[in-house]
Design an enzyme around this catalytic site. Structure first.
Site, PDB file in Angstrom:
ATOM      1  N   ARG B  64       0.632  -1.162   0.133  1.00 32.35           N
ATOM      2  CA  ARG B  64       0.343   0.150   0.402  1.00 32.35           C
ATOM      3  C   ARG B  64       1.170   1.369   0.055  1.00 32.35           C
ATOM      4  O   ARG B  64       0.161   2.307  -0.524  1.00 32.35           O
ATOM      5  CB  ARG B  64      -1.062   0.029   1.113  1.00 32.35           C
ATOM      6  N   GLU B 238       9.382 -23.586  22.100  1.00 31.49           N
ATOM      7  CA  GLU B 238      10.182 -22.435  21.648  1.00 31.49           C
ATOM      8  C   GLU B 238      10.317 -21.843  22.762  1.00 31.49           C
ATOM      9  O   GLU B 238       9.124 -22.234  23.765  1.00 31.49           O
ATOM     10  CB  GLU B 238       9.259 -21.170  20.878  1.00 31.49           C
ATOM     11  N   ASP B 257      -1.564 -23.029  15.313  1.00 33.50           N
ATOM     12  CA  ASP B 257      -0.655 -21.999  14.614  1.00 33.50           C
ATOM     13  C   ASP B 257       0.557 -23.529  14.670  1.00 33.50           C
ATOM     14  O   ASP B 257       1.588 -22.610  13.462  1.00 33.50           O
ATOM     15  CB  ASP B 257      -0.409 -21.164  15.910  1.00 33.50           C
ATOM     16  N   HIS B 262       2.967 -27.423  10.919  1.00 35.33           N
ATOM     17  CA  HIS B 262       3.770 -27.754  10.468  1.00 35.33           C
ATOM     18  C   HIS B 262       4.285 -29.202  11.530  1.00 35.33           C
ATOM     19  O   HIS B 262       5.163 -30.419  10.759  1.00 35.33           O
ATOM     20  CB  HIS B 262       4.890 -27.193  11.811  1.00 35.33           C
ATOM     21  N   LYS B 362       4.974 -22.353  23.953  1.00 29.10           N
ATOM     22  CA  LYS B 362       5.461 -21.067  23.288  1.00 29.10           C
ATOM     23  C   LYS B 362       6.074 -20.776  25.361  1.00 29.10           C
ATOM     24  O   LYS B 362       5.560 -20.982  26.160  1.00 29.10           O
ATOM     25  CB  LYS B 362       5.230 -19.749  23.438  1.00 29.10           C
TER      26      LYS B 362
END
Lengths: 333, 510
Positions: B64, B238, B257, B262, B362
């Site tokens: 944009r 993670e 996610d 994955h 996480k």
């Protein structure tokens, strides 16, 4: 001097002890021990008069990518009998806790013991892994023991640029290849990136469609007579064009303004023209009216060997080019 | 009309040359975005640096922000300088690469953009000899995928002189129905064979190495079944939190996610049947078949075989870490899962009854992705003093950070008598192949340019994985979880340990 004075069994025992000691040291230093890496046996024959520090650097640089049991044979002309030492060469990969180690055996060999070397080298090769012999310098062509030494290895790497006479060198190499020796020639390896760039030009469909227009190939080189790598380039281009049904006239052109390993290749026909020329670390590609320069560092022994060690099987393109180059060189006035 | 057949390039030397790539233009939608700056442009520059791109190559950035071509080039140079981890900026290489960078400003939802884009593509095709081949890369908000694809179609850009392909980033929908809807909209313009759904995990060298290890060797495959394998653990951990992506993350969660894409793709690679060849269709057929062999869980099974988690605040290494609900942009009452663990079963003859434990989260103690295959114990303990707690034989495939393979087995401890001690036989990918591994994006971009979809996800695979994940997602949405249920810096909620303990298993501590 007989090989009995230098016992492969003793060297192998020393190697085993070396790994126990290295493992303990690694544990003491990092708490994580060491990792032994070995993907091949690399036998290197080098004159003792060579710059050994530079050779050491090359071998060390090769190890992370081609971890090997390296047997460095230092050829020392006259002098004392066969002698050896073993040691490990280790490095710590960035960000890791454990050292990776390769083993090195060094053998000092006077000329008189060359005939004994194969019986020492064969048992020292790491079992079940490829064996590659890299003989540096010009000596192989005139050494009667070459055949028995070459027989220890699955692949023999030479550099025909070190051989004095290109015509004789190519005839000798072609004979070896015909006899079944799996060869690598660093003068051929030198050309890979050049050849790839030329090939890249013909990935473009527009240029590919104009292949049939090519009627002349000119290979320009430094000096009076084409060196081996110029013969290779000419032979490879002519063979590739022939595969596409194109019969082009091949001409050799000495060029005073070129120096060292510089080379210029030009393919022309009608208004179609493709030329490649190397200057310093840049390769210039001219296609039609466009000129494109690309990064092409001068290949070091490390870069050339890195490529050759990655190929431990028959290289049909090289073998065919070698045979053609030998024929072309034989026909030179 | 069919194109006239051209001869093969007679100068090819596949043994020594890098695989060839055809000329093309890449149109990156979202060209000013994070992904383009951090991953795509550094990967493309590296490919140029390694001379992997054809001379007839161009990039058209679409975003944009109003920018000139020159401003876009400067911006991309800054991005490459900042995010290229191991590639030096060579002025001459960058100069040649930058001459192929162009920019078109506009919103993906604005039909006028596609007229301007078409004009730019025609100019670039002439100036850069791209052969009319175009790879459209959607690095946009997921809600803009369909408008962008339909906009391309309406402007007639879905077809042209050369091939036209569309690369789509995950998430591919947020549930089964939306995945199907997105696919149907994209298919109005691009055929399935021209749609490349990118899952960057599959582009990692070591994930590809799973196939090499399994099907390039004769020794593993005979053991790769329910008779010898006790269970499989797949961990994608993670150590970081949501790192400023809290607003996005709380809409997705760990299950959607990571596991939906994955980890299920990794599981499919581990468990699939041997493909007839290493061609895209064969490999993807087998992955898809495996995913379709996973039975969706019933409500009762979800209660015992799936565990959500959310991290709470903790002090780790002398540092106070916030809980998920304290992260910027996150609803203080958020019920989003930052941890997910599940036990899956594959209903086929090879794997019937073998649990596949998947977990991701996480703020776990370390960043690690690995697959651990635990083999059955020897049928009889013949050594004195062994007791019943012999360490198991494990084959561990490490994907990151230290890629490699370890085989753990028992050996006699030196000395009198027979005392067994576990030892590890390690293969370190980095040390055996010291050359630099290409990044996942380098691999996947080259594959898309070359038309090789082996490492890309097909629509039936997306649907099969949503079919498995969606019931869990729905059940978790309906429940009122007692979050937070694990402290930052720990290996997840106790319920995840209990899930394995019920079958006599325990999570590895990688």
């Amino acid at each position: 001097m007989t090989a009995g004075a230098l016992s492969p069994d003793r060297i192998l025992r020393e190697l085993a002890e070396l790994w126990v000691a290295t493992g303990k040291d690694g544990h003491a230093e990092t708490g994580a021990g060491v990792l032994r890496a070995c993907a091949m046996t690399l036998i290197v024959l080098a004159e003792e008069s060579e710059d050994m520090a530079s050779l050491d650097e090359t071998l060390a640089a090769l190890m992370p990518e081609h971890p090997a049991r390296t047997i460095l044979v230092r050829l020392r002309g006259t002098g004392a009998a066969l002698a050896e030492r073993v040691y490990a060469q280790c490095w710590m990969p960035f960000g890791e806790r454990r050292q990776i180690c390769c083993e090195r055996i060094e053998i000092a060999a006077p000329d008189a013991s060359l005939a004994d070397l194969p019986s020492v080298l064969a048992p020292l090769a790491a079992p079940d892994l490829p064996v590659v012999l890299w003989w540096r310098g010009a000596r192989p062509i005139e050494t009667p023991e070459f055949a028995s030494l070459a027989a220890v290895a699955g692949k023999v790497i030479l550099d025909s640029a070190t051989l004095r006479d290109a015509r004789a060198a190519l005839a000798w190499l072609a004979g070896l290849a015909q006899g079944g020796v799996l060869l690598g020639d660093l003068s051929w390896t030198l050309l890979t990136r050049w050849r790839e760039m030329l090939s890249g030009v013909f990935e473009n469909r527009e240029y590919q469609a104009r292949l049939a227009e090519i009627s002349n190939v000119v290979v320009a080189f430094a000096g009076d007579r084409p060196p081996v790598f110029a013969c290779y380039m000419g032979a490879w281009v002519a063979d590739a064009l022939a595969d596409a049904g194109v019969r082009a006239k091949l001409a050799w052109q000495p060029r005073p303004q070129l120096t060292g390993r510089a080379l210029r290749v030009e393919l022309t026909g009608g208004d179609f023209r493709v030329a490649l020329e190397r200057q310093d670390d840049r390769l210039t590609i001219q296609t039609g009216g466009l000129s494109h320069r690309t990064n092409l560092p001068q290949p070091t022994d490390y870069l050339l060997m890195r490529e050759e060690l990655g190929i431990v099987r028959r290289d049909a393109v090289f073998e065919r080019t070698l045979a053609s180059a030998a024929r072309l060189a034989a026909a030179l006035p | 009309m069919l194109e006239p057949m051209l001869p093969e390039n007679p100068f090819q030397d596949p043994l020594r040359f890098e695989p060839r790539t055809p000329e093309c233009a890449i149109v990156i939608f979202g060209a000013s975005g994070d992904l383009a700056k951090r991953k795509l442009m550094p990967a493309l520059y590296r490919l140029a640096y390694d001379r992997r791109l054809s001379a007839g190559f161009a990039v058209i950035g679409v975003s944009r922000t109003p920018l000139s071509d020159e401003q876009y080039r400067e911006k991309m140079l800054a991005a490459v300088r900042e995010f290229s981890e191991d590639t030096k900026i060579d002025d001459e290489v960058w100069g040649a690469f930058a001459r192929g960078l162009f920019y078109v400003a506009g919103d993906a939802g604005d039909p006028a953009l596609y007229g301007r884009l078409g004009q730019k593509l025609a100019e670039v095709e002439q100036a850069r000899s791209t052969g009319g081949n175009v790879l459209f890369y959607l690095s946009l908000q997921p809600s803009q995928y369909a408008p962008a694809a339909l906009g391309l179609g309406a402007a007639g850009l879905g077809k042209g002189n050369g091939w036209r392909r569309l690369v789509v980033e995950k998430p591919f929908g947020h549930d089964l129905a939306s995945a199907r809807e997105l696919s149907a909209q994209i298919h109005q313009v691009f055929g399935e064979s021209d749609v490349y759904r990118i899952d960057h995990y599959l582009g990692k060298e070591t994930v590809q190495n799973i196939l090499a290890v399994r099907f390039g060797n004769g020794i593993f495959e005979p053991l790769w079944n329910r008779r010898y394998v006790n269970h499989v653990q797949i961990t994608g951990a993670e150590s970081i939190g949501v790192e400023g992506r809290g607003a996005y993350y709380q809409e997705a969660g760990a299950l959607a996610d990571m596991i939906q894409n994955h980890l299920l793709q990794v599981m499919a690679t581990i468990a699939m049947e041997p493909a007839a060849s290493f061609r895209a269709a064969s490999v993807r057929d087998e992955r898809s078949k495996l995913l379709r062999s996973m039975r969706p869980m019933t409500a009762e099974e979800i209660r015992t075989n799936a565990v959500p988690g959310q991290y709470g605040p903790a002090r780790v290494g002398g540092q106070d870490l916030p809980g998920f609900r304290q992260e910027p942009g996150v609803d203080p009452r958020s019920r989003t899962d930052t941890y997910a663990a599940a036990t899956f079963f594959v209903e086929n003859w090879r794997w019937a009854g073998v649990p596949f434990y998947l977990r991701t989260g996480k703020r776990l103690p370390k960043r690690v992705t690995e697959i651990a295959i635990q083999f059955n114990a020897a049928p009889l303990a013949i050594f004195d003093g062994e007791g019943g707690d012999r360490p198991p034989n494990l084959l561990i495939l490490r994907i990151q950070p230290e890629e490699g393979i370890s085989l753990k087995f028992l050996s006699k401890r030196p000395g009198a008598g027979i005392e067994l001690r576990p030892v590890s036989m390690d293969f370190n990918y980095g040390s055996s192949f010291g050359e630099r591994s290409p990044s996942a994006y380098e691999t996947l971009l080259l594959d898309a340019i070359a038309g090789d979809a082996t490492l890309y996800t097909r629509q039936d695979m997306v649907e099969a994985s949503w079919a498995v994940v969606e019931p869990i997602q729905n059940a978790w949405r309906e429940a009122a979880p007692d979050f937070p249920n694990y402290a930052a810096g720990t290996w997840g909620p106790a319920a995840a340990d209990e899930m394995l303990a019920r079958r006599g298993h325990a999570w590895r501590r990688p």
